[in-house]
Design an enzyme around this catalytic site. Sequence first.
Site, PDB file in Angstrom:
ATOM      1  N   ASP A   9      21.784  10.801  37.727  1.00 60.22           N
ATOM      2  CA  ASP A   9      20.796  11.147  38.905  1.00 60.22           C
ATOM      3  C   ASP A   9      19.684  10.329  38.262  1.00 60.22           C
ATOM      4  OD1 ASP A   9      18.614  11.880  40.556  1.00 60.22           O
ATOM      5  OD2 ASP A   9      18.530  13.985  39.331  1.00 60.22           O
ATOM      6  N   ASP A 107      19.977   7.772  44.905  1.00 62.27           N
ATOM      7  CA  ASP A 107      19.556   7.843  43.348  1.00 62.27           C
ATOM      8  C   ASP A 107      20.948   8.595  42.702  1.00 62.27           C
ATOM      9  OD1 ASP A 107      18.505   9.534  44.324  1.00 62.27           O
ATOM     10  OD2 ASP A 107      17.456  10.076  42.565  1.00 62.27           O
ATOM     11  N   GLU A 108      21.979   8.936  43.346  1.00 60.12           N
ATOM     12  CA  GLU A 108      22.671   9.969  42.584  1.00 60.12           C
ATOM     13  C   GLU A 108      24.199   9.698  43.051  1.00 60.12           C
ATOM     14  OE1 GLU A 108      20.827  14.203  43.225  1.00 60.12           O
ATOM     15  OE2 GLU A 108      22.248  14.568  43.031  1.00 60.12           O
TER      16      GLU A 108
HETATM   17  P1  TMP Z   1      13.479  12.069  42.506  1.00 60.57           P
HETATM   18  O1  TMP Z   1      11.956  11.125  42.614  1.00 60.57           O
HETATM   19  O2  TMP Z   1      13.480  12.820  41.620  1.00 60.57           O
HETATM   20  O3  TMP Z   1      14.437  11.078  41.883  1.00 60.57           O
HETATM   21  O4  TMP Z   1      14.485  11.786  43.567  1.00 60.57           O
HETATM   22  C1  TMP Z   1      15.197  10.744  43.827  1.00 60.57           C
HETATM   23  C2  TMP Z   1      14.201   9.830  45.394  1.00 60.57           C
HETATM   24  O5  TMP Z   1      14.644  10.274  46.899  1.00 60.57           O
HETATM   25  C3  TMP Z   1      13.111   9.845  44.966  1.00 60.57           C
HETATM   26  O6  TMP Z   1      12.504   9.044  44.898  1.00 60.57           O
HETATM   27  C4  TMP Z   1      12.240   9.601  46.613  1.00 60.57           C
HETATM   28  C5  TMP Z   1      13.220  10.712  47.709  1.00 60.57           C
HETATM   29  N1  TMP Z   1      12.887  11.642  47.736  1.00 60.57           N
HETATM   30  C6  TMP Z   1      11.973  12.167  48.635  1.00 60.57           C
HETATM   31  O7  TMP Z   1      12.080  10.809  49.949  1.00 60.57           O
HETATM   32  N2  TMP Z   1      11.794  13.122  49.475  1.00 60.57           N
HETATM   33  C7  TMP Z   1      11.653  14.606  48.483  1.00 60.57           C
HETATM   34  O8  TMP Z   1      11.386  15.359  48.899  1.00 60.57           O
HETATM   35  C8  TMP Z   1      12.921  14.492  47.270  1.00 60.57           C
HETATM   36  C9  TMP Z   1      13.088  15.193  46.785  1.00 60.57           C
HETATM   37  C10 TMP Z   1      13.171  12.764  47.288  1.00 60.57           C
HETATM   38 CA    CA Z   2      16.474  11.239  40.724  1.00 58.20          CA
END
Ligand code: TMP
Ligand code: CA
Length: 359
Positions: A9, A107-108
């Site tokens: 991740d 991203d995962e």
């Molecule tokens: P992260 O930032 O926790 O790594 O999550 C991955 C990406 O997913 C984040 O950079 C942006 C997108 N995302 C959203 O657009 N809305 C959300 O509520 C979440 C949890 C992630």
């Molecule tokens: Ca992430």
Amino acid sequence: MEKIIALLDLDYFYAQCEELRNPSILEKPIVIVMPSIRENSGVVATSNYLARQKKIRSGMPLSLAKKLASEDTIFINADKKYYFEVSKKVFEVIDFYVEKVEQVSVDEAYLDLTSPEGFEKAKQKIEKIIAAIKLELGLTCSVGLSSTKFIAKMASSINKPNGLTIILPKEVEKFLKKQRVSKLPGVGPKTEKKLVQKHILFVNDLLSHSVEEFIPIFGNVKAKKLIDFSKGVDEREIIPNREKKQLSRILTLEKDTNSFDKISKKVSFIVPIVFNESKKTGKGFKAASIILVNSTFETITRSKTQVEEITSDSELEKICLNLLQSYLLESNSYIRRIGVRVSNFDEGLGVQKKLFDYK
Ligand code: TMP
Ligand code: CA
């Protein structure tokens, strides 16, 4: 063979991408905003760890994030096109090392690291991948390594950011018992509330309950999953969903240089590695590229597509060295990193098929 699964991740992904292209914002709280059609409105997509310290989180309305923000907090509108480009590069690195990859979001991904050599080998491999993503792209990620998807996922969130957490099969029971039920997949606030009403706070508390007890509350499927997870059972396989479209390897030169001799040595070193990896796909390829990152961090690609498949590493090397030579003749920039990529895979059996056809 015992399954070995990693969940990789990327850390605070959109915000990390922004830090990557604009290092001057490093050390500042960063908030990535999904703007709304209404002026001055929007929602937080993600935030970096400095902003998270101020309790600015994904999903939060922009208005609230602005109240929590300090003066030096930087708000940036999401540039999804760019984040997807970065994600593509990350997955190219992962694809190079791992055959079975299930991408679950931008991203995962779950990676199948099962091998007869067990966890020690899997640990070495995942450490290589983490290092390559850092070195080649400048990004950090957090990884969980275990024998099931859900434990790998849970483990990945324990040492964020930039952490690798390994839960060996013999450690699963102890690890699970002490987790809050809300950490289990499928246990959101509503489910958690129902469990808490039954005095079930930790996974350990679930162990004295049966599926039958939960069926009236959650239904068959969810009740079974809950009990299975509490015992560490998760039969879900990795479902590979990435078609290998290209393979590449990139290395950093000891010193920035424009010397053909020095750069070509690296090309000659990388070529057999990439060629051997490509053979493992069982597919032939027709296109070869060199990737150059210059001293100002610009990435330049030069490619050549053949009519026939490229069937030997010496052929690949020749093409790459020609591409390098013509690039250096036309450019006077200094090269920092050099890579080799093969692409345009066919659907057949590649080199093997070709040899067979000529019999
Ligand atoms: P992260 O930032 O926790 O790594 O999550 C991955 C990406 O997913 C984040 O950079 C942006 C997108 N995302 C959203 O657009 N809305 C959300 O509520 C979440 C949890 C992630
Ligand atoms: Ca992430």
